[in-house]
Design a protein around this motif. Structure first.
Motif, short mmCIF file in Angstrom:
data_model
loop_
_atom_site.label_atom_id
_atom_site.label_comp_id
_atom_site.label_asym_id
_atom_site.label_seq_id
_atom_site.Cartn_x
_atom_site.Cartn_y
_atom_site.Cartn_z
N GLY A 165 8.77 -3.21 3.02
CA GLY A 165 7.58 -3.18 3.87
C GLY A 165 6.79 -4.47 3.71
N THR A 166 5.62 -4.49 4.30
CA THR A 166 4.79 -5.68 4.29
C THR A 166 3.92 -5.73 3.03
N LEU A 167 3.92 -6.89 2.37
CA LEU A 167 3.01 -7.14 1.25
C LEU A 167 1.78 -7.84 1.78
N ILE A 168 0.63 -7.47 1.26
CA ILE A 168 -0.63 -8.09 1.67
C ILE A 168 -1.12 -8.98 0.55
N ALA A 208 -7.11 -6.78 -9.75
CA ALA A 208 -6.62 -5.89 -10.79
C ALA A 208 -6.27 -4.57 -10.11
N PRO A 209 -5.00 -4.18 -10.05
CA PRO A 209 -4.61 -2.98 -9.31
C PRO A 209 -5.03 -1.70 -10.03
N PRO A 210 -5.34 -0.66 -9.26
CA PRO A 210 -5.59 0.63 -9.89
C PRO A 210 -4.26 1.23 -10.37
N PRO A 211 -4.29 2.18 -11.29
CA PRO A 211 -3.04 2.83 -11.70
C PRO A 211 -2.35 3.49 -10.51
N ARG A 212 -1.04 3.55 -10.54
CA ARG A 212 -0.27 4.06 -9.40
C ARG A 212 -0.66 5.49 -9.03
N ARG A 213 -1.00 6.33 -9.99
CA ARG A 213 -1.33 7.72 -9.66
C ARG A 213 -2.79 7.93 -9.30
N ASP A 214 -3.58 6.88 -9.30
CA ASP A 214 -4.99 6.96 -8.91
C ASP A 214 -5.11 6.88 -7.38
N THR A 215 -4.95 8.03 -6.71
CA THR A 215 -4.94 8.04 -5.24
C THR A 215 -6.28 7.59 -4.66
N LEU A 248 0.81 -1.22 0.00
CA LEU A 248 0.00 0.00 0.00
C LEU A 248 0.85 1.28 0.00
N PRO A 249 1.93 1.39 0.80
CA PRO A 249 2.73 2.63 0.76
C PRO A 249 3.37 2.89 -0.61
N CYS A 250 3.81 1.83 -1.30
CA CYS A 250 4.44 1.99 -2.62
C CYS A 250 3.41 2.07 -3.75
N ARG A 251 2.17 1.71 -3.46
CA ARG A 251 1.13 1.59 -4.48
C ARG A 251 1.59 0.66 -5.60
#
Length: 115
Positions: A40-43, A50-57, A11-14
């Motif tokens: 850090g911890t991976l969940i 399907a991940p959201p784009p990195r810049r999609d806060t 989550l911190p690195c998105r």
């Protein structure tokens, strides 16, 4: 044949990573790993993620709320993970519904439609 892989999120690195399924012998029953970027911890989020784009806060904030509520993205036998909210507005509506009806938040968040 290579081992099956599933999705993990930092989550911190998105960031999202595909890694082999966690084995109880390897990490004592935990569903978490270590992020290759920040250590850090991976969940473990499941194979239907399907991940959201990195810049999609907003998308990452919604994902964080879902993960902290205990909702994951595992496939069922015949379909995907089912409905998951994608916007903060959908999350707010479902959390308001959960408060009013005293339904568990995790169940209200995965409702496709509110009555």
């Amino acid at each position: 044949m290579p081992p099956a892989k599933t999705s993990f999120v930092c989550l911190p690195c998105r960031a999202s990573y595909k890694q082999p399924y966690p084995t109880p012998a390897k990490n004592a029953g935990s569903d978490q790993g270590v992020c290759p970027r920040c250590a850090g911890t991976l969940i473990h989020v499941g194979s239907a993620f399907a991940p959201p784009p990195r810049r999609d806060t907003e998308g990452w904030r919604v994902l964080s709320l879902l993960l902290h509520a205990g909702i994951r993205f595992h496939k069922s036998c015949c379909a995907g993970p089912g409905y998951r909210p994608r916007t903060l507005r959908e999350v707010r509506e479902r959390m308001t519904y959960a408060r009013r009806t005293r339904e568990p938040i995790a169940r209200a968040l995965v409702r496709p439609e509110l009555p």
